[in-house]
Design a protein around this motif. Structure first.
Motif, PDB file in Angstrom:
ATOM      1  N   GLY A 133       0.831  -1.272  -0.449  1.00 58.97           N
ATOM      2  CA  GLY A 133      -0.060  -0.211  -0.166  1.00 58.97           C
ATOM      3  C   GLY A 133       1.072   0.770   0.110  1.00 58.97           C
ATOM      4  O   GLY A 133       0.967   2.437  -0.727  1.00 58.97           O
ATOM      5  N   GLY A 134       2.154   1.162   0.950  1.00 58.64           N
ATOM      6  CA  GLY A 134       2.868   2.228   0.975  1.00 58.64           C
ATOM      7  C   GLY A 134       3.136   2.466  -0.599  1.00 58.64           C
ATOM      8  O   GLY A 134       3.781   3.888  -0.670  1.00 58.64           O
ATOM      9  N   ILE A 135       3.639   1.666  -0.998  1.00 58.28           N
ATOM     10  CA  ILE A 135       4.566   2.175  -1.890  1.00 58.28           C
ATOM     11  C   ILE A 135       3.879   2.468  -3.516  1.00 58.28           C
ATOM     12  O   ILE A 135       4.005   3.522  -3.922  1.00 58.28           O
ATOM     13  N   VAL A 136       2.141   1.822  -3.820  1.00 58.88           N
ATOM     14  CA  VAL A 136       1.588   2.748  -4.839  1.00 58.88           C
ATOM     15  C   VAL A 136       0.647   3.992  -3.923  1.00 58.88           C
ATOM     16  O   VAL A 136       1.398   4.677  -5.222  1.00 58.88           O
ATOM     17  N   LEU A 137       0.137   4.119  -2.875  1.00 62.20           N
ATOM     18  CA  LEU A 137       0.442   6.063  -2.561  1.00 62.20           C
ATOM     19  C   LEU A 137       1.404   6.267  -2.852  1.00 62.20           C
ATOM     20  O   LEU A 137       1.639   7.875  -3.291  1.00 62.20           O
ATOM     21  N   GLY A 138       2.540   6.203  -2.038  1.00 66.37           N
ATOM     22  CA  GLY A 138       4.075   6.822  -2.335  1.00 66.37           C
ATOM     23  C   GLY A 138       4.173   7.103  -3.594  1.00 66.37           C
ATOM     24  O   GLY A 138       4.746   8.020  -4.208  1.00 66.37           O
TER      25      GLY A 138
END
Lengths: 231, 235
Positions: free
Chosen positions: A36-41
């Motif tokens: 999730g963090g990589i996508v949002l990031g």
């Protein structure tokens, strides 16, 4: 000195009930927050590099705020701000029973996005400008250029750094201690308290975390070497 | 959620002081832990970073082992180890207050990161500088003292700045062993007053201010010691 330590209390039942249960959640939390963090990031990084003020500003404020606040504070903030009724409404009794765990997953995904976004931003900026022009020259749109040319290269260049950040993320999951979520550290904490073996339990916690993080960082080092040779 | 009620900070805690006074003393604890830990981290981190760049295999191994050990265990776990494990193995440490133990836990944890940066800073210098120092007849320690370190430390000021800001943020973990710092205050005051939003907002703002102040101080130092002719060095 070390003769006083007694690990005899550790049997399979104890490991299974306390420690493996916690490890399972820590790993789950790490993987969900990483993806999730990589996508949002990546989205945040694209916003910051878009050059459009109405996109740059909110993304920059979000990233800088998250990065200036202690993670423990953010964990407490989210736990406090999202009322318990919300979890019950969304996930029924599961939500009520696992409030801390769900809140932790949401918090870590949003928090780590800020850190991953800085890595992706550096990665995108490391792609030669000519690649973008090449994309436009063959008739690609901005979206296609990003999706098919720039992001895959940025992601690959930054893979070791993204993974290093994930190791830090795994270590940081121990901070859900603040809201009582059942993670790996909590598992050791419970053996310490229930079996009255604080010295052995916390020492073992350190050894287990070290073993996991050290092996992961060795793997990342190998990967780094491989990528360096390809270039 | 209701309306704001900042009056909560003027309430008495029941112990003869207001919540505002309690929060200020908690801020003091946060700053004391951070500054002392930074001191520990700078000294041990620099030492270990330097060891890793020496020609001696043994010294380099010590530096590497130190760094890997303190880098790969979560800070909270390290704090528990300092608090529960170490005093029961080294009995004289039993009388040491937990404040000191937390300072060492946070300091050594950060020293691993500082050691990485110091090592990178020294290794970024051209090899010739070391050889020049040795060729002039300086001993190895003198070469470090007069040639390598003055340059290396200036190079690593920016990453050291973020580590100093990280120390302020990481000091929040001390709540776990009941140090009366800001996070501990926030958790307790929220429970007592049920005014969590106001309490957490105020505490978050104090963390923000503290980290920002460190950032400004570091920027000032950086400008004072910059090396002319280097990319970061201005004219």
């Amino acid at each position: 000195m070390l003769a006083n330590l007694d690990f005899g209390y550790l049997n399979w039942a104890v490991i299974q009930t306390f420690i493996l249960k916690g490890l399972f959640f820590s790993v789950q939390l790490t993987l969900v927050a990483m993806m999730g963090g990589i996508v949002l990031g990546t989205l945040l990084a694209l916003m910051r590099l878009s050059g459009k003020n109405w996109l740059v500003m909110p993304a920059a404020v979000y990233v800088n705020t998250m990065r200036s606040v202690p993670l423990v504070m953010v964990i407490l903030w989210f736990f406090l701000l999202i009322p318990g009724g919300f979890y019950t409404a969304v996930a029924g009794s599961y939500g009520a029973n696992y409030r801390a765990e769900i809140s932790a997953i949401v918090t870590f995904t949003l928090f780590e996005a800020a850190y991953y976004s800085e890595i992706m931003r550096a990665g995108i900026q490391s792609v030669p400008r000519g690649q973008v022009y090449a994309g436009y020259a063959v008739g690609m749109t901005y979206r296609q250029t990003m999706q098919l040319i720039v992001l895959p290269q940025a992601f690959r260049n930054m893979l070791p750094v993204l993974l290093t950040q994930t190791i830090i993320l795994f270590q940081d999951t121990s901070l859900v201690y603040a809201i009582g979520a059942y993670d790996l550290l909590k598992g050791f904490d419970l053996t310490a308290k229930n079996l009255n073996r604080p010295v052995e339990s916390y020492l073992l916690a350190a050894v287990v975390y070290f073993a996991i993080c050290f092996s992961l960082s060795m793997i990342v080092k190998q990967l780094q070497k491989k990528i360096a040779i390809i270039r | 959620m209701g309306t704001w009620d900042w009056q909560v900070f003027l309430q008495d805690t029941g112990g003869g002081q207001t919540y505002l006074e309690w929060m200020m003393s908690a801020w003091g604890w946060t700053l004391s832990v951070s500054v002392l830990a930074l001191f520990v981290a700078l000294i041990t981190g620099s030492l270990m970073g330097i060891l890793r760049t020496t020609p001696s295999k043994t010294l380099a191994l010590i530096g590497n082992a130190w760094t890997e050990l303190f880098r790969n265990v979560p800070l909270l776990v390290q704090i528990f180890v300092w608090y529960h494990v170490i005093p029961s193995i080294f009995l004289p440490l039993r009388s040491v207050p937990s404040f000191i133990l937390v300072v060492f836990a946070l300091g050594f944890f950060t020293s691993a990161r500082i050691s990485e940066q110091v090592r990178a800073g020294i290794q970024s210098l051209p090899r010739g500088q070391r050889y020049a120092g040795l060729a002039m007849g300086l001993t190895l320690p003198q070469t470090y003292r007069y040639v390598l370190l003055p340059m290396a430390f200036r190079i690593v000021i920016p990453p050291l700045t973020s580590e100093s800001m990280n120390i302020i943020k990481n000091s929040s973990v001390a709540f776990a062993v009941s140090i009366a710092e800001l996070t501990m205050f926030a958790m307790q005051a929220q429970e007592e007053t049920s005014r969590g939003i106001e309490v957490y907002l105020a505490v978050t703002a104090l963390y923000f201010v503290s980290a920002f102040a460190i950032n400004r101080i570091a920027l000032f130092v950086e400008r004072r010691v910059q090396v002319p002719g280097m990319i970061g060095g201005g004219k």
